[in-house]
Scaffold this motif. Structure first.
Motif, PDB file in Angstrom:
ATOM      1  N   ARG A 176      48.319 -47.378  84.043  1.00  0.00           N
ATOM      2  CA  ARG A 176      49.305 -47.844  85.032  1.00  0.00           C
ATOM      3  C   ARG A 176      50.311 -46.741  85.378  1.00  0.00           C
ATOM      4  N   ARG A 178      49.845 -43.530  85.218  1.00  0.00           N
ATOM      5  CA  ARG A 178      49.193 -42.521  86.051  1.00  0.00           C
ATOM      6  C   ARG A 178      49.044 -43.032  87.491  1.00  0.00           C
ATOM      7  N   TYR A 179      48.783 -44.314  87.613  1.00  0.00           N
ATOM      8  CA  TYR A 179      48.636 -44.925  88.935  1.00  0.00           C
ATOM      9  C   TYR A 179      49.964 -44.865  89.690  1.00  0.00           C
ATOM     10  N   GLU A 180      51.022 -45.225  88.997  1.00  0.00           N
ATOM     11  CA  GLU A 180      52.353 -45.176  89.614  1.00  0.00           C
ATOM     12  C   GLU A 180      52.637 -43.800  90.177  1.00  0.00           C
ATOM     13  N   ALA A 215      42.822 -44.086  86.936  1.00  0.00           N
ATOM     14  CA  ALA A 215      43.962 -44.432  87.790  1.00  0.00           C
ATOM     15  C   ALA A 215      43.613 -44.149  89.253  1.00  0.00           C
ATOM     16  N   VAL A 218      41.480 -46.844  90.591  1.00  0.00           N
ATOM     17  CA  VAL A 218      42.278 -48.047  90.866  1.00  0.00           C
ATOM     18  C   VAL A 218      43.014 -47.870  92.198  1.00  0.00           C
ATOM     19  N   PHE A 219      43.538 -46.672  92.376  1.00  0.00           N
ATOM     20  CA  PHE A 219      44.270 -46.368  93.612  1.00  0.00           C
ATOM     21  C   PHE A 219      43.343 -46.481  94.818  1.00  0.00           C
ATOM     22  N   TYR A 243      44.848 -52.890  85.093  1.00  0.00           N
ATOM     23  CA  TYR A 243      44.584 -51.502  84.685  1.00  0.00           C
ATOM     24  C   TYR A 243      43.677 -51.462  83.469  1.00  0.00           C
TER      25      TYR A 243
END
Length: 564
Positions: A176, A178-180, A215, A218-219, A243
């Motif tokens: 999460r 890394r996604y942010e 990540a 996911v993005f 995630y």
RNA sequence: GCGCCCGUAGCUCAACCGGAUAGAGCAGCGGUCUUCUAAACCGCAGGUUGCAGGUUCGAGUCCUGCCGGGCGCGCCA
């Protein structure tokens, strides 16, 4: 053979008053060929019973045993009172014929017929790629499973995992963060163990590059929408699931791919959560309470392990209400037994040495037969790089992956490397020497012998020799031929022993001896160019050797090349 | 400190519920390809099986105590 000799031996003892009730002579293959093909120490063991010198008893047996000359050509008394038997050539030739007839099924036995076995191995939680350490586990487990199949068991390969624990939550939080950072590139950063990470990254998060890859995927799927949904502050634990799921899926896919490279396919994945959903673990707590083996203290539920000789009791359920790993482990093993498996094998790293006895105690306490469960413990693999041991941690990503190892030395060498040594000795692997070491690896010795035979058979065919006919096997009399036949006929026993003891390394050692025995034969007995009946017979011996090497390598999961 | 595993040739390892003269590979030395694959084969050298006791016909193997290395010893898994 042993059964026959055993019966005849007992019969020979009748005039002395007979052997004691339940006595069965033990036979073994002597280390020294001068001592015959099969040897028994029965006279030594019976010396006390008959109150006579062991040699005297041995001589009596040797004189009075009524042996079939087609099976045994010699019975001799030696040393302190050993009785040595020498096989008749005719029996060996018959065995060789049988071997050729069975072909790729030669070596399979029916010891476990009608029984089901479960081998649980790898069982790494999906928090990262498989490491070299997992490799030892995977290869041992898979080979034990194959050995059990060859001894007649119906085998299930199972992978046990838990996606509900703390490790997996931290994994999800790592993804999460890394996604942010992908959504908000200007997000503040910090340093964890020397790695620059987004500010929201957990301090004990997973640092491997694969986290960023997950990540990114996911993005790709959700865009920035997960942040738009108002969960950007990252404090809401419920949302970490997205995630976590993504990470679990991606990592399992990678693990499966790695295992596939090693030729391993799991039959079943067992999720620890099943044991919670079915209420099984709470039933176990109640059952243990009834037997006064579980009690409450300090808000936790304790397992009375002192009743089984431990120094301290251990916690089953934390005061937070969460079970410790021990409880589901007991539940899992009860579950295995309830699923009807007769033989259950666990492959564990050395760090489990101290804990699995608790699990077995629990299983036993609940009225199940824990003797069905056997545990193969393997010592850790130490990696050495530039003369320094490499500290391995999945979280810190300071590991060497199993894929990297295979890239470097190949799949066959990787498998053999883990199988050629007894599991309970420490394994030191020098990465800098990996390549060099792999060229010296005995696996090539085995494969070379196989390839050489394949080449001979090809050449023989070109020469017009019969490669699959019924040559007169009784022409095989040369010492090198006889020695090789004896070796080959020991294959089923080698498989059985390795399976019974769950020591695959025994088979690897045995196969090396076989290749050596063939090399001697090859050096001393030419095939092509000999008189045709002899050439045909020797060709069949070569073909039989190929069958055994091929079957043996197959059990170990290693390829048997036609040429090298 | 306690529990478990390991200690065998210079190195890496074998040795089948206690069995006969403890074996291989690598490294070292010396030989073997005009004939089936030399990734091989043959020979030489290399050992007080960590140390000290015990058990018995017999111990690398079983027991006890030391020494050395590893792994555990958490309301982590």
């Amino acid at each position: 053979m042993q059964d026959t000799l055993s019966r005849q031996l007992l019969a020979a003892l009748e005039d002395l008053g007979g052997a004691p009730e339940g006595f069965t002579p033990e036979f073994e293959v002597p280390a020294n060929a001068d001592h015959g093909d099969l040897s028994t120490n029965a006279a030594l063991q019976l010396a006390r019973h008959f109150r006579r010198a062991p040699r005297h008893i041995a001589e009596h047996i040797a004189e009075h045993m009524d042996v079939d000359a087609n099976l045994v050509s010699g019975v001799e008394v030696a040393g302190a009172g050993f009785i040595n038997f020498r096989f008749a050539d005719s029996w060996l030739h018959a065995g060789l014929g049988h071997l050729l007839a069975r072909g790729e099924a030669f070596g399979r036995t029916g010891h476990g017929h009608g029984q089901r076995a479960l081998v649980e191995f790898v069982s790494a939680n999906p928090t990262g790629p498989l490491t070299v350490g997992h490799g030892r586990n995977a290869v041992l487990g898979d080979t034990v499973a194959t050995l059990l199949e060859w001894t007649g068991f119906d085998v299930t390969r199972e992978y046990y995992f838990n996606d509900a624990g703390r490790q997996m939550r931290v994994l999800g939080e790592s993804v999460r963060a890394r996604y942010e950072a992908l959504v908000r590139p200007d997000m503040p950063t910090k340093s964890v163990d020397g790695v620059i990470v987004p500010e929201s990254f957990p301090d004990d998060g997973y640092l491997g590059d694969y986290i960023a890859d997950i990540a990114a995927s996911v993005f790709e799927e959700f865009g920035a929408s997960l942040l738009d949904a108002g969960v950007a502050d990252g404090r809401d634990l419920a949302d970490v699931d997205i995630y976590k799921k993504a990470a679990e899926k991606a990592i399992f896919a990678e693990i499966e791919a790695t295992l596939k490279r090693l030729g391993i396919r799991m039959d079943s994945y067992f999720n620890e959560r099943t044991l919670y959903d079915s209420n099984a673990i709470w039933d176990i707590v109640e059952a243990l309470r009834e037997k006064d083996l579980a009690y409450d203290k300090d808000g936790a539920v304790w397992f009375r392990t002192t009743a089984f000789g431990k120094e301290q009791d251990t916690v089953l359920v934390k005061s937070s209400g969460e079970p410790t790993y021990r409880l589901p482990d007991i539940g899992y093993h009860v579950n295995k037994i309830e699923r009807g498996f007769d033989r259950i094998v666990d492959i564990f790293g050395a760090d489990h040495i101290a804990t699995f006895p608790d699990v077995l105690s629990g299983v036993e306490a609940l009225g199940h037969d824990a003797s069905r469960i056997s545990v193969l413990i393997y010592q850790f693999v130490t990696l050495v790089r530039s003369g320094e041991p490499v500290k391995m941690s999945t979280r810190k990503a300071t590991y060497v992956t199993l894929d990297e190892l295979m890239d470097e030395v190949g799949e066959d060498v990787t498998r053999f490397f883990f199988l050629m040594r007894s599991a309970n000795t420490h394994l030191e692997f020098d990465l800098d020497l990996a390549r060099e070491a792999s060229e010296k690896n005995p696996v090539f010795y085995l494969q070379y012998a196989h390839a050489r035979i394949a080449s001979i058979l090809r050449k023989a065919e070109e020469t017009g020799l019969q490669t699959n006919g019924d040559g007169d096997l009784s022409l095989l009399k040369h010492p090198a031929e006889i020695a090789l036949i004896k070796q080959l006929l020991g294959f089923p026993e080698a498989i059985h022993m390795a399976a019974e003891l769950t020591e695959p390394q025994k088979l690897a050692t045995w196969l090396r001896e076989t290749a050596t025995s063939f090399s001697k034969f090859y050096g001393e007995c030419r095939i092509i160019g000999q008189e045709e009946t002899l050439a045909t017979a020797r060709l069949q011996l070569a073909a039989a050797t190929r069958i055994v090497l091929k079957n043996g390598l197959t059990v170990l999961g290693i390829s048997a090349p036609e040429s090298m």
